[in-house]
Scaffold this motif. Structure first.
Motif, short mmCIF file in Angstrom:
data_model
loop_
_atom_site.label_atom_id
_atom_site.label_comp_id
_atom_site.label_asym_id
_atom_site.label_seq_id
_atom_site.Cartn_x
_atom_site.Cartn_y
_atom_site.Cartn_z
N PRO A 133 37.08 30.54 40.40
CA PRO A 133 36.83 29.10 40.19
C PRO A 133 37.55 28.24 41.23
CG PRO A 133 37.25 30.17 38.10
CD PRO A 133 37.56 31.18 39.15
N SER A 134 38.78 28.62 41.60
CA SER A 134 39.56 27.82 42.55
C SER A 134 38.95 27.82 43.94
CB SER A 134 40.99 28.36 42.64
OG SER A 134 41.62 28.33 41.37
N LEU A 135 38.06 28.77 44.22
CA LEU A 135 37.40 28.87 45.53
C LEU A 135 35.91 28.59 45.38
CD1 LEU A 135 39.16 32.12 46.86
CD2 LEU A 135 39.79 29.73 47.30
N THR A 136 35.57 27.66 44.49
CA THR A 136 34.17 27.30 44.20
C THR A 136 33.32 28.53 43.91
OG1 THR A 136 33.55 27.27 46.55
CG2 THR A 136 34.33 25.19 45.61
N TYR A 137 33.90 29.45 43.12
CA TYR A 137 33.24 30.65 42.62
C TYR A 137 32.85 31.64 43.73
CZ TYR A 137 33.30 28.17 38.26
OH TYR A 137 33.73 27.50 37.14
N LYS A 138 33.59 31.58 44.79
CA LYS A 138 33.40 32.58 45.85
C LYS A 138 33.97 33.92 45.38
CE LYS A 138 34.98 33.60 50.58
NZ LYS A 138 35.80 33.12 51.72
N THR A 139 33.33 35.01 45.74
CA THR A 139 33.85 36.33 45.42
C THR A 139 34.49 36.93 46.67
OG1 THR A 139 31.71 37.37 45.89
CG2 THR A 139 32.17 36.78 43.61
N LEU A 140 35.67 37.51 46.50
CA LEU A 140 36.39 38.11 47.62
C LEU A 140 36.20 39.63 47.59
CD1 LEU A 140 39.74 36.11 47.30
CD2 LEU A 140 37.82 35.63 48.83
N THR A 141 36.17 40.22 48.77
CA THR A 141 36.04 41.67 48.87
C THR A 141 37.40 42.29 49.12
OG1 THR A 141 33.79 41.47 49.76
CG2 THR A 141 34.94 43.56 50.11
N TYR A 142 37.69 43.35 48.40
CA TYR A 142 38.98 44.03 48.49
C TYR A 142 38.78 45.45 49.03
CZ TYR A 142 40.61 40.26 45.45
OH TYR A 142 40.91 39.02 44.92
N ASN A 143 39.62 45.83 49.97
CA ASN A 143 39.58 47.19 50.50
C ASN A 143 40.56 48.05 49.70
OD1 ASN A 143 39.01 49.38 52.18
ND2 ASN A 143 40.64 48.86 53.61
N CYS A 144 40.02 48.83 48.79
CA CYS A 144 40.85 49.61 47.87
C CYS A 144 41.18 50.97 48.47
CB CYS A 144 40.12 49.77 46.54
SG CYS A 144 39.71 48.21 45.73
N ASN A 145 42.30 51.04 49.17
CA ASN A 145 42.70 52.30 49.79
C ASN A 145 44.10 52.74 49.35
OD1 ASN A 145 44.34 50.50 51.15
ND2 ASN A 145 43.44 50.83 53.17
N ALA A 146 44.53 52.27 48.19
CA ALA A 146 45.87 52.61 47.70
C ALA A 146 46.01 54.11 47.44
CB ALA A 146 46.18 51.84 46.42
N LEU A 147 44.93 54.77 47.01
CA LEU A 147 45.03 56.20 46.69
C LEU A 147 45.30 57.01 47.96
CD1 LEU A 147 44.87 58.01 44.20
CD2 LEU A 147 42.49 58.49 44.81
N TYR A 148 44.56 56.73 49.02
CA TYR A 148 44.82 57.41 50.29
C TYR A 148 46.24 57.10 50.78
CZ TYR A 148 39.82 58.48 50.66
OH TYR A 148 38.55 58.95 50.44
N SER A 149 46.63 55.85 50.63
CA SER A 149 47.96 55.44 51.08
C SER A 149 49.05 56.15 50.28
CB SER A 149 48.13 53.92 50.94
OG SER A 149 47.19 53.23 51.73
N ALA A 279 46.70 53.34 41.70
CA ALA A 279 46.04 53.66 42.97
C ALA A 279 44.61 54.14 42.75
CB ALA A 279 46.84 54.72 43.72
N LYS A 280 44.42 55.03 41.78
CA LYS A 280 43.07 55.59 41.58
C LYS A 280 42.13 54.58 40.93
CE LYS A 280 43.10 56.96 36.88
NZ LYS A 280 42.08 57.27 35.88
N GLY A 281 42.70 53.59 40.22
CA GLY A 281 41.87 52.57 39.60
C GLY A 281 42.01 51.21 40.26
N GLU A 282 42.38 51.22 41.54
CA GLU A 282 42.64 49.96 42.25
C GLU A 282 41.43 49.03 42.25
OE1 GLU A 282 44.65 48.53 46.49
OE2 GLU A 282 43.47 50.37 46.42
N GLU A 283 40.23 49.62 42.22
CA GLU A 283 39.03 48.77 42.25
C GLU A 283 38.88 47.94 40.99
OE1 GLU A 283 37.65 52.48 40.16
OE2 GLU A 283 39.03 51.95 41.78
#
Length: 475
Positions: A133-149, A279-283
């Motif tokens: 809501p704070s970004l006019t309902y923009k969706t952000l993309t997340y790079n979920c690589n915690a498990l590899y890290s 890490a495995k459920g970072e998404e």
């Protein structure tokens, strides 16, 4: 009030009072706009947050000193005449045994830099977050690589330890020094992010009071390249340190006694389960309140950089500095302890997965990442829900049929076992569970109040179906 499954499924199909994909309605946008403004002070206002910012670091030092130097006893001045000498003794411990020395800076900074490097270069699973809501309902993309890290970090640490480049045993031996550096990082990042955000004009939801805004934060989703710093700090810093503190305690015991006690093995398992789950459920994290609404301020930053790693594993600190005879259990007690941990973990893991994947389903995401361990009951088929006039959907299936916060209940039980693992040897390791339940109750109050405003009569209907806030049948 019983759940009418047919009605709920019909509402799901038709999008009654909302839309088919959970898009926010005009009424919902009005409520979001109201919630996205500073309306009142929390945590006791400016004076309350200032007290927490100064008092909590002192409490961390005090509990560590009691644990390490006074056999886990909560020491205090013996008389009014002893107050000044007592404070001087406390300060002497901090000065001599918790100074931010070169070794501590090297270790902590090395971890931060390495985790940021891995977050930038490791391949990952691209996950779209909820509309913000704070970004006019923009969706952000997340790079979920915690498990590899995570596994890259474990392999690196094992190699450094094996070749005597960096002995893991040294971490617990330098607990106080590293804790001081972590606190400095917590303060520096908190104030630094505030000033950078204000300087760039990207602040939001501000109160106008300097200390309060530093505490609550000024920015929402600061990024370095593809790395969302808020999500990165939530997973890559605190839980990695917590796990390696437990591993360090195990190494310390092995070098001293030639074996690792079941109690220490319990903590290594418990901390690994938590870290690996994150890490495995970072998404699933982008779907949480923390990501799409909570700002990145001292409350979150200091807690991730210093509070979590250096207050949650007091049992490890105690075991690393005391003879195992002080906290040994019988075999049936160990069986009960491990069983309780694994049962609570199962409920926590699957309840978090159910809720997050349900939110993904409302966005049209029906294919989920498969990482180890994927537990049964983690994804609900044909989940029942209440379609709100706001446009969002309130889940009333799975674990969420019986409690409004089943994940909190399971999470707290795990925290309690982290204290029980040393029995009655000292009360200090129970700090985690006592503090945690206080935080959870406060957070639930904030959450339920926000939901009441956001969903109105739909929230009342939800509460009539899911009657219990925490423990089914009790509360």
């Amino acid at each position: 009030m019983a759940v009418n499954s047919n009605e709920l499924r019909q509402r799901k199909a038709s999008g009654q009072n909302g839309t088919q994909n959970g898009t926010t309605t005009d009424e919902g946008r009005k409520q979001d706009e109201l919630l996205d403004k500073h309306q009142s002070y929390e945590f006791g206002g400016p004076w309350g947050v200032t007290a927490m910012m100064t008092g909590f670091p002192m409490l961390m030092y005090y509990l560590w000193i009691c644990l390490w130097f006074y056999d886990g006893k909560l020491v205090a001045p013996t008389s009014t005449d002893d107050i000044v000498p007592f404070l001087w003794r406390m300060w002497a411990h901090v000065r001599d045994d918790a100074s931010p020395n070169a070794y501590a800076w090297k270790v902590y900074t090395g971890l931060v830099v390495y985790q940021l490097f891995l977050a930038l270069v490791m391949p990952g699973f691209k996950q779209e977050g909820l509309p913000v809501p704070s970004l006019t309902y923009k969706t952000l993309t997340y790079n979920c690589n915690a498990l590899y890290s995570l596994y890259a970090t474990m392999i690196t640490a094992a190699g450094l330890h094996y070749y005597h480049i960096f002995r893991l045993t040294e971490i617990i031996d330098n607990y106080g020094h590293i804790m001081s550096v972590a606190m400095i990082y917590g303060f520096a990042v908190s104030f630094g992010m505030y000033f950078i955000t204000v300087a760039t004009g990207s602040q939001m939801r501000m109160s106008g009071n300097f200390m309060y805004d530093v505490f609550m934060g000024a920015c929402l989703n600061p990024r370095i390249g593809s790395v969302d710093l808020k999500m990165w700090a939530e997973v890559r810093i605190p839980w990695v340190i917590v796990f390696f503190l437990a591993v360090s305690g195990g190494c310390h015991q092995y070098e001293q006694y030639g074996y690792v006690t079941p109690n220490m093995a319990f903590m290594i398992l418990a901390t690994w389960l938590y870290l690996n789950a994150c890490a495995k459920g970072e998404e699933c994290i982008p779907q949480t309140w923390d990501m799409y609404h909570e700002k990145w301020g001292f409350m979150v930053i200091f807690w991730n950089f210093a509070g979590v790693p250096f207050t949650y594993v007091y049992s490890v600190v105690y075991m690393a500095s005391h003879d195992p005879s002080k906290y040994q259990f019988s075999t049936p007690v160990y069986v009960l302890l491990f069983s309780t941990l694994l049962t609570a973990y199962f409920i926590w893991d699957t309840s978090m997965s159910q809720k997050s994947r349900f939110k993904m389903q409302t966005q049209g995401i029906n294919t989920f990442r498969s990482t180890f361990p994927q537990l049964p009951f983690g994804t609900l088929k044909n989940p029942e829900f209440i379609q709100t006039a706001h446009g969002n959907r309130l889940l009333v299936s799975g674990w969420w049929r019986y409690s409004r916060k089943p994940n909190y209940v399971a999470d707290w039980i795990m925290s309690f076992t982290w204290g029980v693992v040393i029995g009655s040897a000292t009360a200090i390791p129970y700090f985690y569970s006592v503090f945690f339940i206080t935080v959870l109750i406060h957070r639930c109050g904030r959450d339920f109040e926000r939901c009441s405003v956001k969903y109105g009569k739909d929230w009342e209907r939800y509460c009539s179906i899911v009657k219990y806030k925490f423990i089914p049948g009790i509360y």
